[in-house]
Write a protein that holds these residues in place. Structure first.
Motif, short mmCIF file in Angstrom:
data_model
loop_
_atom_site.label_atom_id
_atom_site.label_comp_id
_atom_site.label_asym_id
_atom_site.label_seq_id
_atom_site.Cartn_x
_atom_site.Cartn_y
_atom_site.Cartn_z
N ASN A 130 61.00 8.07 51.89
CA ASN A 130 60.28 8.39 50.64
C ASN A 130 58.81 8.77 50.83
O ASN A 130 58.21 9.32 49.91
N THR A 131 58.23 8.41 51.99
CA THR A 131 56.77 8.55 52.13
C THR A 131 56.27 9.97 51.87
O THR A 131 55.33 10.16 51.08
N GLU A 132 56.88 10.96 52.50
CA GLU A 132 56.32 12.31 52.43
C GLU A 132 56.21 12.80 50.98
O GLU A 132 55.15 13.22 50.54
N GLN A 133 57.31 12.68 50.24
CA GLN A 133 57.29 13.14 48.85
C GLN A 133 56.32 12.31 48.00
O GLN A 133 55.58 12.84 47.18
N SER A 134 56.32 10.98 48.23
CA SER A 134 55.43 10.12 47.44
C SER A 134 53.97 10.41 47.74
O SER A 134 53.11 10.27 46.86
N MET A 135 53.66 10.82 48.96
CA MET A 135 52.28 11.17 49.31
C MET A 135 51.90 12.50 48.65
O MET A 135 50.79 12.66 48.15
N THR A 136 52.82 13.45 48.66
CA THR A 136 52.55 14.75 48.01
C THR A 136 52.25 14.53 46.53
O THR A 136 51.35 15.15 45.97
N TRP A 137 53.02 13.68 45.90
CA TRP A 137 52.83 13.40 44.48
C TRP A 137 51.71 12.40 44.22
O TRP A 137 51.46 12.01 43.08
N ASP B 205 58.57 25.72 30.11
CA ASP B 205 58.84 24.87 31.27
C ASP B 205 57.83 25.12 32.40
O ASP B 205 57.36 24.18 33.04
N ALA B 206 57.51 26.40 32.59
CA ALA B 206 56.56 26.75 33.67
C ALA B 206 55.19 26.14 33.40
O ALA B 206 54.52 25.63 34.31
N GLU B 207 54.79 26.14 32.13
CA GLU B 207 53.49 25.56 31.79
C GLU B 207 53.46 24.06 32.03
O GLU B 207 52.49 23.51 32.53
N LEU B 208 54.56 23.41 31.62
CA LEU B 208 54.65 21.96 31.83
C LEU B 208 54.55 21.64 33.31
O LEU B 208 53.85 20.69 33.72
N GLU B 209 55.24 22.41 34.10
CA GLU B 209 55.24 22.16 35.53
C GLU B 209 53.85 22.39 36.11
O GLU B 209 53.40 21.63 36.97
N ARG B 210 53.18 23.43 35.60
CA ARG B 210 51.83 23.70 36.10
C ARG B 210 50.88 22.56 35.73
O ARG B 210 50.04 22.15 36.52
N HIS B 211 51.05 22.05 34.53
CA HIS B 211 50.21 20.92 34.10
C HIS B 211 50.41 19.72 35.03
O HIS B 211 49.45 19.07 35.46
N GLU C 229 50.22 10.54 32.37
CA GLU C 229 50.38 9.52 31.34
C GLU C 229 51.78 9.62 30.73
O GLU C 229 52.47 10.63 30.90
N PRO C 230 52.20 8.57 30.00
CA PRO C 230 53.56 8.56 29.45
C PRO C 230 53.90 9.80 28.61
O PRO C 230 55.05 10.21 28.56
N ARG C 231 52.90 10.39 27.96
CA ARG C 231 53.18 11.56 27.12
C ARG C 231 53.42 12.83 27.95
O ARG C 231 53.93 13.81 27.43
N ASP C 232 53.04 12.83 29.22
CA ASP C 232 53.13 14.04 30.04
C ASP C 232 54.54 14.27 30.57
O ASP C 232 55.24 13.33 30.93
N TRP C 233 54.90 15.54 30.65
CA TRP C 233 56.16 15.89 31.29
C TRP C 233 56.03 15.67 32.79
O TRP C 233 55.00 16.02 33.39
N VAL C 234 57.04 15.06 33.38
CA VAL C 234 57.07 14.93 34.86
C VAL C 234 58.46 15.32 35.34
O VAL C 234 59.45 15.15 34.61
N PRO C 235 58.58 15.85 36.56
CA PRO C 235 59.91 16.19 37.07
C PRO C 235 60.76 14.94 37.22
O PRO C 235 60.24 13.84 37.43
N GLU C 236 62.06 15.10 37.11
CA GLU C 236 62.98 13.97 37.20
C GLU C 236 62.81 13.18 38.52
O GLU C 236 62.88 11.97 38.53
N GLY C 237 62.57 13.92 39.60
CA GLY C 237 62.39 13.25 40.90
C GLY C 237 61.18 12.32 40.89
O GLY C 237 61.22 11.22 41.45
#
Ligand code: FAQ
Length: 311
Positions: free
Chosen positions: A206-213, A2-8, A20-28
């Motif tokens: 939503n702006t702050e989080q969407s800008m960070t991401w 999990d830590a590696e996925l998050e780092r990626h 991309e669709p194959r990549d793990w992304v956080p639920e948020g």
């Protein structure tokens, strides 16, 4: 792990690469990108209605052909965006259901009526203009399928914008009554166009989080200012005035100052009480119901083909 996925995930964003669709992304992340893409798709589909209403009343065969093509492009943008949402696990039928039951939003701008043919021109000029201003930076959004969809959509939208401006230029060269129609349409659409960029930054959850991401690349207020700055010289070239007595060049800021936006009107439209909200949703619901037999027939055909192949 999990830590590696998050780092990626984090490093992809840091390096300005695409997820991309194959990549793990956080639920948020998944949720907010689906929310934004779905809302955008719904806007394209609902956005067909205000201009679509003029297809049968366009003043010439040429204008009718142009308008048909534009509205058709909007349908294409909607389908393209629903496909992008599907890469994150969303279901298209479910998204449509959420739209017609009022659980998902579409842009406030499409809840205003198109009273004259000049409105078609002003939608191209201001509404597509605002859409381009908002969407060009989204070509660098961190979610790959969304960013790539934006490239094609922005190209078509630039054409739509020029189409609107050219239509208005033609009307401005016409009769006094035509010039008045253009001015009146400009007066009605200017403020709602500024609202398209969303609430002020201080009230944008939503702006702050969407800008960070890096889902969003600029804040709502930044893009709104950019739109005002580019629209003023266009209005001058066209020969119309913008309905804001406070609109003035500010040499210190290097931007145009503009008057206060009526955020109560915006909130009221979002709550469903704009001039055309009920009509827009009723129309979309009717289209969905009228098309049920086509979807059923297509599904039956697909099942039959699959069964034949299986034999
Ligand atoms: N209308 O926290 P924020 C087109 C909602 S162009 C309705 O700032 P965010 C082309 C917002 O969703 C139009 N709702 O949200 C065309 C959120 O609600 P939620 C479509 C709005 O996402 C031209 C809440 O308010 N373009 O269709 C509006 O960070 C001519 C709080 O807001 C796009 O969708 C609004 N104006 O920023 C077609 C572009 N503004 O979800 C036909 C992509 C905000 O929490 C003819 N989207 N809300 O319940 C974006 O860039 C962003 O989503 C924003 C909003 C900037 C719209």
């Amino acid at each position: 792990s999990d830590a590696e996925l998050e780092r990626h995930f984090e490093r992809t964003i840091e390096r300005d690469q695409r997820l991309e669709p194959r990549d793990w992304v956080p639920e948020g992340y998944r949720k907010t990108v689906v929310r934004q893409i779905a809302q955008h798709a719904h806007s394209e589909i609902i956005g067909m209605q205000p201009e679509g209403a003029w297809i049968t009343r366009a003043p010439s065969l040429r204008r009718k052909a142009i308008l048909l093509a534009k509205v058709q492009d909007e349908a294409g943008h909607g389908l393209y965006l629903y496909s992008a949402a599907e890469t994150l696990g969303a279901d298209r039928a479910d998204l449509t259901d959420k739209l017609i039951s009022g659980r998902q939003k579409y842009s406030s701008i499409f809840n205003y009526p198109t009273l004259t043919f000049a409105d078609v021109g002003v939608i191209g000029w201001l509404v597509d203009g605002a859409a381009i201003c908002n969407q060009v930076p989204l070509c660098r959004s961190s979610y790959g399928p969304y960013a790539r969809a934006m490239i094609r959509i922005c190209k078509e939208e630039s054409f739509h914008q020029r189409q609107g401006y050219e239509l208005l230029m033609t009307m401005m060269r016409g009769t006094e009554a035509q010039r008045r129609m253009v001015q009146e349409a400009t007066d009605r659409w200017w403020w709602p166009s500024l609202m398209m960029f969303g609430p002020p930054d201080a009230d944008s959850p939503n702006t702050e989080q969407s800008m960070t991401w890096k889902v969003k690349r600029h804040t709502n207020d930044e893009l709104r200012q950019r739109f005002v700055d580019m629209s003023v010289p266009q209005a001058e070239a066209l020969g119309v005035s913008l309905p804001d007595p406070d609109l003035k060049w500010n040499a210190d800021r290097g931007h145009y100052d503009f008057g206060p936006i009526d955020w109560d009107e915006f909130k009221n439209v979002l709550r469903g009480n704009g001039p055309c909200n009920a009509e827009r949703i009723a129309h979309r619901r009717r289209a969905q119901e009228d098309g049920a037999w086509v979807r059923e027939a297509a599904a039956a055909h697909a099942a039959k083909q699959a069964a034949l192949k299986g034999r």
